[in-house]
Design an enzyme around this catalytic site. Structure first.
Site, PDB file in Angstrom:
ATOM      1  N   ASP A  62     -72.477 -15.163 -29.786  1.00 41.38           N
ATOM      2  CA  ASP A  62     -73.784 -15.678 -30.151  1.00 41.38           C
ATOM      3  C   ASP A  62     -74.805 -15.064 -29.183  1.00 41.38           C
ATOM      4  O   ASP A  62     -74.431 -14.594 -28.101  1.00 41.38           O
ATOM      5  CB  ASP A  62     -73.754 -17.205 -30.020  1.00 41.38           C
ATOM      6  CG  ASP A  62     -75.139 -17.798 -30.026  1.00 41.38           C
ATOM      7  OD1 ASP A  62     -75.894 -17.493 -30.975  1.00 41.38           O
ATOM      8  OD2 ASP A  62     -75.482 -18.551 -29.088  1.00 41.38           O
ATOM      9  N   LYS A  70     -71.609 -18.276 -39.461  1.00 46.43           N
ATOM     10  CA  LYS A  70     -71.008 -17.321 -38.529  1.00 46.43           C
ATOM     11  C   LYS A  70     -69.538 -17.058 -38.827  1.00 46.43           C
ATOM     12  O   LYS A  70     -68.991 -16.031 -38.431  1.00 46.43           O
ATOM     13  CB  LYS A  70     -71.232 -17.798 -37.094  1.00 46.43           C
ATOM     14  CG  LYS A  70     -72.735 -17.818 -36.759  1.00 46.43           C
ATOM     15  CD  LYS A  70     -73.026 -17.979 -35.289  1.00 46.43           C
ATOM     16  CE  LYS A  70     -74.535 -17.926 -35.047  1.00 46.43           C
ATOM     17  NZ  LYS A  70     -74.881 -17.929 -33.617  1.00 46.43           N
ATOM     18  N   ASP A 105     -72.614 -21.339 -27.970  1.00 41.88           N
ATOM     19  CA  ASP A 105     -73.075 -22.501 -27.201  1.00 41.88           C
ATOM     20  C   ASP A 105     -73.589 -23.652 -28.043  1.00 41.88           C
ATOM     21  O   ASP A 105     -73.805 -24.736 -27.532  1.00 41.88           O
ATOM     22  CB  ASP A 105     -74.173 -22.091 -26.214  1.00 41.88           C
ATOM     23  CG  ASP A 105     -75.493 -21.834 -26.940  1.00 41.88           C
ATOM     24  OD1 ASP A 105     -75.463 -21.247 -28.047  1.00 41.88           O
ATOM     25  OD2 ASP A 105     -76.542 -22.234 -26.422  1.00 41.88           O
ATOM     26  N   ASP A 159     -78.788 -16.224 -28.515  1.00 42.18           N
ATOM     27  CA  ASP A 159     -79.686 -17.102 -27.756  1.00 42.18           C
ATOM     28  C   ASP A 159     -78.928 -18.238 -27.073  1.00 42.18           C
ATOM     29  O   ASP A 159     -78.254 -19.027 -27.729  1.00 42.18           O
ATOM     30  CB  ASP A 159     -80.778 -17.663 -28.668  1.00 42.18           C
ATOM     31  CG  ASP A 159     -81.709 -16.565 -29.166  1.00 42.18           C
ATOM     32  OD1 ASP A 159     -82.076 -15.700 -28.361  1.00 42.18           O
ATOM     33  OD2 ASP A 159     -82.053 -16.567 -30.355  1.00 42.18           O
ATOM     34  N   ASP A 191     -72.572 -22.317 -34.105  1.00 44.67           N
ATOM     35  CA  ASP A 191     -71.461 -21.407 -33.802  1.00 44.67           C
ATOM     36  C   ASP A 191     -70.116 -21.958 -34.298  1.00 44.67           C
ATOM     37  O   ASP A 191     -69.128 -21.225 -34.355  1.00 44.67           O
ATOM     38  CB  ASP A 191     -71.381 -21.156 -32.281  1.00 44.67           C
ATOM     39  CG  ASP A 191     -72.627 -20.456 -31.764  1.00 44.67           C
ATOM     40  OD1 ASP A 191     -73.054 -19.496 -32.426  1.00 44.67           O
ATOM     41  OD2 ASP A 191     -73.164 -20.875 -30.734  1.00 44.67           O
TER      42      ASP A 191
END
Lengths: 223, 223
Positions: B8, B150, B173, B10, B177
């Protein structure tokens, strides 16, 4: 005392394969922490400058398309139109090996293209006939409106931040950086910079692409 | 042995204010030099992923819009359409505080928006009625097509590189995700990762946003 620095991107804060240098990121962040205004100006597209601005963590305006478009705080400001450059690209694609590049879908005020080097003269001649400018960023060719160059971005920043030439530093590595290398500003290039830039530079760093930023910022007391 | 890692962006390779961490860039480059395939998957737009891919110097596919669009070697591949998500955004803008965000002009397969937190329930209910999915990347909300997440990017990469789950590492995070945190792959989150990710993770780094990448890559022998 330098209060504002304008940096070219590709080949200046990146290495020759366009990988950004960690030391350049560090230098930019540190200069900002010291209260300096740091801006980027590139031939690349707005969303790419937007990404650099976010991920480097830049606090001020950044310029795409050689100064034709400015990005700041979720706003795009366009200073030139793309229509004529699109028509020009269509025209030269018909009479030469020129072909538009992939990122043109994200352009607002210019077009970028590649061409075989033997076509440079004919395309240059056409650009004069069309009253447009072509410039080589060494990563691709760009067709731009008259007056659309990095010097335009320099003027915009001077107006926006009320800063005089003597308090400005410009850093670049190739011919399309020349329009911001005007008399009165502090001018710096890198070891592998274009000879035309070297000729008018106040300081030529002994270091190359990407790595020179830290050295140049130190030289001009930004960090 | 991990051959492919999907990260990931950001909050994972950046700090909490989205500034990319130099140590994360270093870890990615080193893992690639060791022959590992490193990919990024984000809710952000294609040109931003294109920029990250260039400036980090990534060699393989990267995914934007939560897996809805893939970028590789000057080609954009779109797996979902944006029409229905645009209509949905128009609809919820009329009945709630939801408003599209600036980067939607560069989206191909989804829309992003912000809204007041008290409207979360009504917008969620509408997304179910429309057979769409909404997800919170913690930087903005996204409305996506069914199956666009994802996990879709994970499957694409497995197909493209003929790699089994046990040779894959996923790192993230936040809640969006989760769809790539499937059983059988190596799953890792960070100190400040979402509790739902922590629950299914094989390794929780004691380090936070950005800084954890180097630690996680060492743990899984990528560097």
């Amino acid at each position: 005392m330098v209060k504002l620095a304008i940096l070219d991107v590709d080949g200046t804060i990146t290495d020759s394969s366009r990988r950004i240098q960690e030391s350049a990121i560090k230098a930019i962040r540190k200069a900002q922490d010291n209260g300096k205004i740091i801006s980027l100006v590139s031939g690349n597209v707005v969303p790419v400058m937007y990404a650099l601005q976010i991920y480097i963590g830049m606090k001020y305006e950044v310029f795409a398309e050689n100064g034709g478009v400015m990005y700041y705080q979720n706003r795009i400001e366009k200073f030139f139109h793309k229509r004529k450059t699109e028509e020009f690209l269509k025209h030269i694609s018909e009479i030469s090996s020129a072909r538009g590049i992939f990122t043109n879908v994200w352009r607002y005020s210019s077009m970028a293209f590649e061409m075989d080097s033997e076509d440079t003269e004919i395309v240059k001649a056409e650009s004069i006939r069309w009253n447009l400018e072509i410039t080589d960023s060494s990563f691709s060719w760009h067709v731009l409106n008259k007056g659309q160059n990095k010097g335009y971005a320099l003027k915009k920043l001077m107006e926006l931040h009320h800063i005089e030439k003597e308090d400005i530093l410009v850093v670049g590595d190739s011919k399309n950086d020349l329009p911001m290398f005007v008399e009165g500003v502090n001018r710096s290039t890198i070891k592998n910079g274009d000879p035309d830039l070297k000729e008018v530079s106040d300081y030529i760093s002994p270091m190359g692409s990407g790595e020179a930023i830290q050295d140049i910022f130190r030289k001009f007391s930004l960090i």
